[in-house]
Design a protein around this motif. Structure first.
Motif, PDB file in Angstrom:
ATOM      1  N   ALA A 257       5.471  16.096  -8.401  1.00 13.69           N
ATOM      2  CA  ALA A 257       6.247  16.448  -9.433  1.00 13.69           C
ATOM      3  C   ALA A 257       6.399  15.313 -10.556  1.00 13.69           C
ATOM      4  O   ALA A 257       6.068  15.574 -11.774  1.00 13.69           O
ATOM      5  CB  ALA A 257       7.749  16.544  -8.986  1.00 13.69           C
ATOM      6  N   ALA A 258       6.103  14.349 -10.151  1.00 18.22           N
ATOM      7  CA  ALA A 258       6.070  13.124 -11.368  1.00 18.22           C
ATOM      8  C   ALA A 258       4.788  13.271 -12.075  1.00 18.22           C
ATOM      9  O   ALA A 258       4.575  13.194 -13.165  1.00 18.22           O
ATOM     10  CB  ALA A 258       6.247  11.849 -10.558  1.00 18.22           C
ATOM     11  N   ILE A 259       3.598  13.444 -11.276  1.00 20.02           N
ATOM     12  CA  ILE A 259       2.446  13.499 -11.937  1.00 20.02           C
ATOM     13  C   ILE A 259       2.308  14.781 -12.621  1.00 20.02           C
ATOM     14  O   ILE A 259       1.646  14.721 -14.062  1.00 20.02           O
ATOM     15  CB  ILE A 259       1.170  13.911 -10.676  1.00 20.02           C
ATOM     16  CG1 ILE A 259       1.239  12.534  -9.749  1.00 20.02           C
ATOM     17  CG2 ILE A 259      -0.194  14.208 -11.124  1.00 20.02           C
ATOM     18  CD1 ILE A 259       0.353  12.408  -8.822  1.00 20.02           C
ATOM     19  N   PHE A 260       2.725  15.890 -12.197  1.00 20.75           N
ATOM     20  CA  PHE A 260       2.936  17.242 -12.971  1.00 20.75           C
ATOM     21  C   PHE A 260       3.326  16.646 -14.399  1.00 20.75           C
ATOM     22  O   PHE A 260       3.253  17.471 -15.412  1.00 20.75           O
ATOM     23  CB  PHE A 260       3.538  18.271 -12.151  1.00 20.75           C
ATOM     24  CG  PHE A 260       3.693  19.581 -12.877  1.00 20.75           C
ATOM     25  CD1 PHE A 260       2.473  20.375 -12.914  1.00 20.75           C
ATOM     26  CD2 PHE A 260       4.877  20.294 -13.496  1.00 20.75           C
ATOM     27  CE1 PHE A 260       2.506  21.827 -13.620  1.00 20.75           C
ATOM     28  CE2 PHE A 260       4.920  21.409 -14.216  1.00 20.75           C
ATOM     29  CZ  PHE A 260       3.787  21.997 -14.263  1.00 20.75           C
ATOM     30  N   GLU A 261       4.632  16.105 -14.419  1.00 24.00           N
ATOM     31  CA  GLU A 261       5.531  16.010 -15.572  1.00 24.00           C
ATOM     32  C   GLU A 261       5.261  14.669 -16.305  1.00 24.00           C
ATOM     33  O   GLU A 261       5.847  14.113 -17.217  1.00 24.00           O
ATOM     34  CB  GLU A 261       6.877  16.118 -15.044  1.00 24.00           C
ATOM     35  CG  GLU A 261       7.545  17.383 -14.593  1.00 24.00           C
ATOM     36  CD  GLU A 261       8.926  17.454 -14.389  1.00 24.00           C
ATOM     37  OE1 GLU A 261       9.880  16.689 -15.234  1.00 24.00           O
ATOM     38  OE2 GLU A 261       9.358  18.061 -13.402  1.00 24.00           O
ATOM     39  N   ASN A 262       4.077  14.222 -15.996  1.00 22.32           N
ATOM     40  CA  ASN A 262       3.610  12.744 -16.569  1.00 22.32           C
ATOM     41  C   ASN A 262       4.785  11.694 -16.633  1.00 22.32           C
ATOM     42  O   ASN A 262       4.765  11.100 -17.489  1.00 22.32           O
ATOM     43  CB  ASN A 262       3.196  13.177 -17.915  1.00 22.32           C
ATOM     44  CG  ASN A 262       2.223  12.146 -18.383  1.00 22.32           C
ATOM     45  OD1 ASN A 262       1.502  11.150 -17.619  1.00 22.32           O
ATOM     46  ND2 ASN A 262       2.149  11.733 -19.908  1.00 22.32           N
ATOM     47  N   ILE A 263       5.321  11.735 -15.326  1.00 24.85           N
ATOM     48  CA  ILE A 263       6.360  10.646 -15.362  1.00 24.85           C
ATOM     49  C   ILE A 263       5.826   9.350 -14.349  1.00 24.85           C
ATOM     50  O   ILE A 263       5.284   9.879 -13.309  1.00 24.85           O
ATOM     51  CB  ILE A 263       7.518  11.384 -14.651  1.00 24.85           C
ATOM     52  CG1 ILE A 263       8.336  12.217 -15.821  1.00 24.85           C
ATOM     53  CG2 ILE A 263       8.640  10.328 -14.229  1.00 24.85           C
ATOM     54  CD1 ILE A 263       9.234  13.109 -14.962  1.00 24.85           C
ATOM     55  N   TYR A 264       6.210   8.285 -14.557  1.00 26.30           N
ATOM     56  CA  TYR A 264       5.641   7.267 -13.749  1.00 26.30           C
ATOM     57  C   TYR A 264       7.132   6.896 -13.093  1.00 26.30           C
ATOM     58  O   TYR A 264       8.014   6.547 -13.529  1.00 26.30           O
ATOM     59  CB  TYR A 264       5.513   6.003 -14.549  1.00 26.30           C
ATOM     60  CG  TYR A 264       5.007   4.863 -13.380  1.00 26.30           C
ATOM     61  CD1 TYR A 264       3.881   4.795 -12.571  1.00 26.30           C
ATOM     62  CD2 TYR A 264       6.004   3.740 -13.290  1.00 26.30           C
ATOM     63  CE1 TYR A 264       3.806   3.938 -11.595  1.00 26.30           C
ATOM     64  CE2 TYR A 264       5.898   2.659 -12.460  1.00 26.30           C
ATOM     65  CZ  TYR A 264       4.593   2.764 -11.492  1.00 26.30           C
ATOM     66  OH  TYR A 264       4.569   1.831 -10.534  1.00 26.30           O
ATOM     67  N   ILE A 265       7.025   6.946 -11.583  1.00 25.51           N
ATOM     68  CA  ILE A 265       7.987   6.206 -10.781  1.00 25.51           C
ATOM     69  C   ILE A 265       7.413   5.865  -9.435  1.00 25.51           C
ATOM     70  O   ILE A 265       6.382   6.601  -9.024  1.00 25.51           O
ATOM     71  CB  ILE A 265       9.272   7.348 -10.495  1.00 25.51           C
ATOM     72  CG1 ILE A 265      10.221   7.166  -9.526  1.00 25.51           C
ATOM     73  CG2 ILE A 265       8.449   8.909  -9.981  1.00 25.51           C
ATOM     74  CD1 ILE A 265      11.317   8.014  -9.345  1.00 25.51           C
ATOM     75  N   ASP A 266       7.933   4.844  -8.949  1.00 23.21           N
ATOM     76  CA  ASP A 266       7.243   4.381  -7.774  1.00 23.21           C
ATOM     77  C   ASP A 266       7.950   4.979  -6.378  1.00 23.21           C
ATOM     78  O   ASP A 266       9.262   4.821  -6.383  1.00 23.21           O
ATOM     79  CB  ASP A 266       7.453   2.847  -7.660  1.00 23.21           C
ATOM     80  CG  ASP A 266       6.448   2.019  -6.725  1.00 23.21           C
ATOM     81  OD1 ASP A 266       5.728   2.820  -6.041  1.00 23.21           O
ATOM     82  OD2 ASP A 266       6.721   0.788  -6.590  1.00 23.21           O
ATOM     83  N   ILE A 267       7.224   5.584  -5.598  1.00 23.93           N
ATOM     84  CA  ILE A 267       7.639   6.141  -4.498  1.00 23.93           C
ATOM     85  C   ILE A 267       7.014   5.350  -3.149  1.00 23.93           C
ATOM     86  O   ILE A 267       5.819   5.262  -2.951  1.00 23.93           O
ATOM     87  CB  ILE A 267       7.221   7.521  -4.260  1.00 23.93           C
ATOM     88  CG1 ILE A 267       7.544   8.395  -5.641  1.00 23.93           C
ATOM     89  CG2 ILE A 267       7.962   8.302  -3.006  1.00 23.93           C
ATOM     90  CD1 ILE A 267       9.035   8.376  -6.082  1.00 23.93           C
ATOM     91  N   VAL A 268       7.922   4.600  -2.475  1.00 27.07           N
ATOM     92  CA  VAL A 268       7.631   4.020  -1.114  1.00 27.07           C
ATOM     93  C   VAL A 268       8.158   4.831   0.212  1.00 27.07           C
ATOM     94  O   VAL A 268       9.159   5.328  -0.129  1.00 27.07           O
ATOM     95  CB  VAL A 268       7.841   2.470  -1.307  1.00 27.07           C
ATOM     96  CG1 VAL A 268       7.146   2.026  -2.335  1.00 27.07           C
ATOM     97  CG2 VAL A 268       9.237   2.397  -1.472  1.00 27.07           C
ATOM     98  N   LYS A 269       7.205   4.635   1.223  1.00 23.11           N
ATOM     99  CA  LYS A 269       8.046   5.240   2.618  1.00 23.11           C
ATOM    100  C   LYS A 269       8.290   3.904   3.255  1.00 23.11           C
ATOM    101  O   LYS A 269       7.833   3.000   3.140  1.00 23.11           O
ATOM    102  CB  LYS A 269       6.894   5.802   3.364  1.00 23.11           C
ATOM    103  CG  LYS A 269       6.768   7.031   2.643  1.00 23.11           C
ATOM    104  CD  LYS A 269       5.285   7.949   3.339  1.00 23.11           C
ATOM    105  CE  LYS A 269       4.256   7.329   3.197  1.00 23.11           C
ATOM    106  NZ  LYS A 269       2.867   7.756   3.963  1.00 23.11           N
ATOM    107  N   SER A 270       9.538   4.118   3.999  1.00 26.33           N
ATOM    108  CA  SER A 270      10.237   3.052   4.531  1.00 26.33           C
ATOM    109  C   SER A 270       9.270   2.429   5.635  1.00 26.33           C
ATOM    110  O   SER A 270       8.579   3.330   6.519  1.00 26.33           O
ATOM    111  CB  SER A 270      11.392   3.389   5.408  1.00 26.33           C
ATOM    112  OG  SER A 270      11.885   2.181   6.050  1.00 26.33           O
TER     113      SER A 270
END
Length: 280
Positions: A257-270
């Motif tokens: 979703a972030a890539i589609f909307e050209n948004i930068y957000i860091d997503i990490v898995k525990s």
């Protein structure tokens, strides 16, 4: 583009609408502010103390989890209880908590579908249609399968119970797997329900729909005995292992979703979540 908690909530709502959750479930934003700015999201199965410390360490603003930390109404939030300590710690560190639980179990592409794919099943059918699925008619009409708890599928080739148990063990990274029934029974049609889906209702539904086996977690002595007498095989993939697989899916959904909307957000898995059960 700035991102806030509400944006992540909207992504998760499209993926696992709250209307799919059981009436007594507690899902959505449980702690935090919708307008709080978000730069890093930590995805985990549940909010343990280790996961919370990890969120603080990696400077996450939001935790997206599968298991709720609260179900019943809370009368007070103090440091005298484990729940109170977690809520206070979240607030002090400005970390929000969002949960998708039974809605994520039921959603197309959710927890049960993730297990379905990992086990390599085909010809998908619902195991148990949700009585409240009509609240999400737009989801049901746009999907190959109606929102349901559990799935039914077929193996690529029939195999013995013992062989299928070995596959479950390998693909869910388990050290051992318990099963109920004849080790040499030939299995073709498989019912699955992640988490604690080995209750009598799910066992009976699997039998009614012609399943040779039900793969789930939290298999109790009494339900195991009932399944044995009814002639259906049970394979216990454990609550943790059948559901921990969803963290990859959640992380990918938010990233897409972030890539589609050209948004930068860091997503990490525990890296700190783990089963509470140990083996001697």
């Amino acid at each position: 583009m700035a991102v806030n908690t509400k944006w992540v909530m909207s992504v998760m709502e499209k993926f696992a609408p709250e209307c799919l959750a059981y009436d007594n479930d507690n899902v959505g934003l449980l702690v935090g502010e919708q307008d709080a700015p978000i730069s890093k999201v930590l995805v985990a199965l549940e909010l343990t103390n280790d996961v919370l410390d990890e969120a603080i360490e990696v400077k996450a603003n939001l935790i997206v989890a599968h298991h709720p930390i609260m179900r019943n109404p809370i009368k007070r939030v103090t440091d005298e209880t484990l729940l109170g300590q977690k809520i206070i710690k979240l607030i002090k560190n400005e970390i929000s908590l969002f949960v998708a639980h039974t809605n994520l179990d039921a959603a197309p592409g959710g927890v049960n579908d993730a297990l379905f794919e990992i086990l390599g099943l085909s010809n998908q059918e619902p195991l148990m249609i949700l009585p409240h699925a009509g609240r999400c008619e737009h989801i049901a009409s746009d999907s190959k399968i109606s929102p349901s708890m559990g799935r039914i599928g077929e193996l690529l080739a029939p195999m013995k119970t013992s062989e299928l148990a070995a596959i479950v063990k390998k693909r869910l990274n388990l050290n051992t797997v318990n099963y109920v029934g004849d080790a040499n029974k030939i299995i073709s049609k498989v019912g699955i329900c992640t988490g604690s889906g080995s209750s009598i209702d799910f066992i009976e539904s699997a039998i009614e729909k012609g399943c040779d086996v039900l793969i789930s977690g939290d298999v109790t002595h009494h339900n195991a005995q009932t399944a044995l007498e009814l002639g259906i095989v049970l394979i216990d993939g454990t609550h943790y292992a059948t559901e921990a697989i969803i963290t990859d899916v959640i992380a990918d959904k938010i990233k897409e979703a972030a890539i589609f909307e050209n948004i930068y957000i860091d997503i990490v898995k525990s890296t700190k979540q783990k089963s509470p059960l140990q083996q001697a």
